[in-house]
Design an enzyme around this catalytic site. Structure first.
Site, PDB file in Angstrom:
ATOM      1  N   LYS A 186      -0.825  16.060  -8.874  1.00 34.31           N
ATOM      2  CA  LYS A 186       0.430  15.895 -10.075  1.00 34.31           C
ATOM      3  C   LYS A 186       1.009  16.933 -10.774  1.00 34.31           C
ATOM      4  O   LYS A 186       2.266  15.741 -12.086  1.00 34.31           O
ATOM      5  CB  LYS A 186      -0.651  15.256 -11.410  1.00 34.31           C
ATOM      6  N   ASN A 209       4.040   4.493 -11.013  1.00 31.83           N
ATOM      7  CA  ASN A 209       2.477   4.762 -12.239  1.00 31.83           C
ATOM      8  C   ASN A 209       1.659   5.125 -11.810  1.00 31.83           C
ATOM      9  O   ASN A 209      -0.178   5.188 -11.603  1.00 31.83           O
ATOM     10  CB  ASN A 209       2.386   3.967 -13.093  1.00 31.83           C
ATOM     11  N   ASP A 261       0.702  -1.171  -0.165  1.00 32.80           N
ATOM     12  CA  ASP A 261       0.104  -0.183   0.515  1.00 32.80           C
ATOM     13  C   ASP A 261       0.568   1.149  -0.293  1.00 32.80           C
ATOM     14  O   ASP A 261       1.908   1.834   0.695  1.00 32.80           O
ATOM     15  CB  ASP A 261      -0.262   0.257   1.457  1.00 32.80           C
ATOM     16  N   TYR A 266      -5.685  16.316  -7.022  1.00 33.68           N
ATOM     17  CA  TYR A 266      -4.879  15.974  -7.963  1.00 33.68           C
ATOM     18  C   TYR A 266      -4.401  16.746  -9.182  1.00 33.68           C
ATOM     19  O   TYR A 266      -2.620  16.096  -8.825  1.00 33.68           O
ATOM     20  CB  TYR A 266      -6.476  15.196  -8.907  1.00 33.68           C
TER      21      TYR A 266
HETATM   22  P1  NAP Z   1      -6.148   2.695 -11.752  1.00 41.59           P
HETATM   23  O1  NAP Z   1      -6.709   1.204 -13.381  1.00 41.59           O
HETATM   24  O2  NAP Z   1      -7.490   2.454 -11.044  1.00 41.59           O
HETATM   25  O3  NAP Z   1      -4.440   2.130 -12.180  1.00 41.59           O
HETATM   26  C1  NAP Z   1      -4.624   2.748 -10.565  1.00 41.59           C
HETATM   27  C2  NAP Z   1      -3.461   1.884 -10.232  1.00 41.59           C
HETATM   28  O4  NAP Z   1      -2.922   2.432  -9.236  1.00 41.59           O
HETATM   29  C3  NAP Z   1      -3.830   0.284  -9.660  1.00 41.59           C
HETATM   30  O5  NAP Z   1      -2.881  -0.451  -9.673  1.00 41.59           O
HETATM   31  C4  NAP Z   1      -3.686   0.265  -8.181  1.00 41.59           C
HETATM   32  O6  NAP Z   1      -3.387  -0.521  -7.472  1.00 41.59           O
HETATM   33  C5  NAP Z   1      -2.570   1.326  -7.464  1.00 41.59           C
HETATM   34  N1  NAP Z   1      -3.216   2.319  -6.298  1.00 41.59           N
HETATM   35  C6  NAP Z   1      -4.138   3.314  -6.438  1.00 41.59           C
HETATM   36  N2  NAP Z   1      -3.826   3.230  -4.524  1.00 41.59           N
HETATM   37  C7  NAP Z   1      -3.069   2.272  -4.382  1.00 41.59           C
HETATM   38  C8  NAP Z   1      -2.269   2.725  -3.225  1.00 41.59           C
HETATM   39  N3  NAP Z   1      -2.628   2.452  -2.295  1.00 41.59           N
HETATM   40  N4  NAP Z   1      -1.352   1.373  -3.486  1.00 41.59           N
HETATM   41  C9  NAP Z   1      -0.518   0.414  -4.130  1.00 41.59           C
HETATM   42  N5  NAP Z   1      -0.956   0.894  -5.298  1.00 41.59           N
HETATM   43  C10 NAP Z   1      -2.217   2.251  -5.560  1.00 41.59           C
HETATM   44  O7  NAP Z   1      -5.757   3.937 -13.263  1.00 41.59           O
HETATM   45  P2  NAP Z   1      -4.753   3.754 -14.438  1.00 41.59           P
HETATM   46  O8  NAP Z   1      -5.838   4.641 -15.321  1.00 41.59           O
HETATM   47  O9  NAP Z   1      -4.097   2.610 -15.045  1.00 41.59           O
HETATM   48  O10 NAP Z   1      -3.898   4.772 -13.588  1.00 41.59           O
HETATM   49  C11 NAP Z   1      -2.458   4.615 -14.074  1.00 41.59           C
HETATM   50  C12 NAP Z   1      -2.137   6.055 -13.529  1.00 41.59           C
HETATM   51  O11 NAP Z   1      -2.643   7.543 -14.585  1.00 41.59           O
HETATM   52  C13 NAP Z   1      -2.278   6.804 -11.955  1.00 41.59           C
HETATM   53  O12 NAP Z   1      -1.596   7.602 -11.577  1.00 41.59           O
HETATM   54  C14 NAP Z   1      -3.404   8.091 -12.934  1.00 41.59           C
HETATM   55  O13 NAP Z   1      -3.487   9.452 -12.500  1.00 41.59           O
HETATM   56  C15 NAP Z   1      -2.975   8.327 -14.809  1.00 41.59           C
HETATM   57  N6  NAP Z   1      -3.422   8.989 -15.129  1.00 41.59           N
HETATM   58  C16 NAP Z   1      -4.637   8.199 -15.726  1.00 41.59           C
HETATM   59  C17 NAP Z   1      -6.156   8.895 -16.115  1.00 41.59           C
HETATM   60  C18 NAP Z   1      -6.856   7.988 -17.192  1.00 41.59           C
HETATM   61  O14 NAP Z   1      -7.893   8.267 -18.157  1.00 41.59           O
HETATM   62  N7  NAP Z   1      -7.448   6.340 -16.501  1.00 41.59           N
HETATM   63  C19 NAP Z   1      -5.636   9.772 -16.887  1.00 41.59           C
HETATM   64  C20 NAP Z   1      -4.466  10.546 -16.797  1.00 41.59           C
HETATM   65  C21 NAP Z   1      -3.801  10.256 -16.023  1.00 41.59           C
HETATM   66  P3  NAP Z   1      -4.424  -1.912  -6.646  1.00 41.59           P
HETATM   67  O15 NAP Z   1      -5.633  -1.160  -6.347  1.00 41.59           O
HETATM   68  O16 NAP Z   1      -3.614  -3.131  -6.811  1.00 41.59           O
HETATM   69  O17 NAP Z   1      -3.172  -1.571  -5.135  1.00 41.59           O
END
Ligand code: NAP
Length: 242
Positions: free
Chosen positions: A145, A77, A51, A141
């Site tokens: 970021k 990430n 975590d 956020y």
């Molecule tokens: P996602 O599917 O919700 O994945 C988020 C990841 O972060 C999961 O693998 C989760 O793993 C991990 N995470 C969150 N809180 C955590 C914690 N406390 N400890 C350990 N791991 C944690 O979303 P995603 O879009 O792939 O996000 C990946 C990155 O891309 C993020 O930084 C997000 O801000 C960025 N992003 C996403 C978008 C979009 O449209 N999706 C746009 C811009 C930027 P567990 O739950 O297994 O711990």
């Protein structure tokens, strides 16, 4: 010094899972740090359940992983949103996002630096967001970021002389993720409208981001540092039409 093992945080789902798969395809070993494991069935992948909001646990895992592996790269990430209009922003949400987005990145980088400096080689990529430019309801956020972007530029200056590059990748809306699906469900009519508002006329996919990360993490990308690569289909550009 050749690349060996990259730490990827939040590799269990979405963009992180695509990054892990892409780096493994490129021949690298990956250590994924997230609460849930990534089920990929590859001998090049090690899952460490962690975590990232737990500072002491991050410190312990960071030192263990850097002692047991030859870490040549770090992709931070893992991330989350806690949306609220300014009037309702909770400072405990702000603290939580700061811990996961910024403090965890600092702790992990500190743990892998001695090895990278000794080898005079390293690749660090932080995943930020197009929302750093501004997006309603994203106070904590966008603050954290964009903080990552400033931090990466500072690290790039400090670490350039040691063969370590530091860049950020800022995705726009990426469809095949839990984060996006929580905001816009897969069957929503909003998907088409959203896509129509993006210059390339589609939403992003996790692989679009993984491709950019793979490029910046490549050994051959040693002359690129301190940069932000927007992977957003043009959604970060001005939309004024005359
Ligand atoms: P996602 O599917 O919700 O994945 C988020 C990841 O972060 C999961 O693998 C989760 O793993 C991990 N995470 C969150 N809180 C955590 C914690 N406390 N400890 C350990 N791991 C944690 O979303 P995603 O879009 O792939 O996000 C990946 C990155 O891309 C993020 O930084 C997000 O801000 C960025 N992003 C996403 C978008 C979009 O449209 N999706 C746009 C811009 C930027 P567990 O739950 O297994 O711990």
């Amino acid at each position: 010094m050749a690349h060996d093992t990259i730490i990827v945080t939040g590799g269990s789902t979405g963009i992180g899972a695509a990054i892990c798969a892409h780096l493994i395809e490129q021949g690298l070993n990956v250590v994924n740090l997230s609460r849930r494991p990534l089920a990929l069935g590859s001998h090049q992948l090690v899952n460490v359940e962690l975590d990232l909001s737990d500072r002491a646990a991050v410190q312990e895992a960071a030192s263990e992983v850097s002692q047991n592996h030859t870490i040549t790269g770090l992709v931070h990430n893992a991330g989350l949103i806690r949306p609220d209009l300014l009037e309702s922003v909770s400072l405990s949400d702000f603290d939580y996002l700061s811990e996961v987005h910024i403090a965890a990145a600092i702790t992990l980088a500190q743990a892998v630096l001695p090895g990278m400096k000794a080898r005079q080689f390293g690749r660090i990529v932080l995943i930020t967001s197009r929302a750093a430019l501004g997006l309603e309801t994203r106070t904590s956020y966008s603050a954290t970021k964009s903080g990552m972007m400033g931090m990466a530029r500072t690290w790039a200056l400090e670490l350039g002389p040691h063969g370590i590059t530091v860049n950020t990748v800022a995705p726009g809306p990426i469809q095949d993720t839990e984060m996006f699906e929580a905001v816009v469900p897969p069957d929503s009519e909003k998907l088409a409208t959203l896509a129509a508002g993006i210059p390339v006329q589609r939403l992003g996919r996790s692989q679009d981001v993984a491709h950019a990360v793979g490029f910046l993490a490549d050994e051959a990308s040693g002359f690129i540092t301190g940069q932000t690569l927007m992977v957003c289909g043009g959604a970060s550009l001005g939309s004024l039409s005359l």
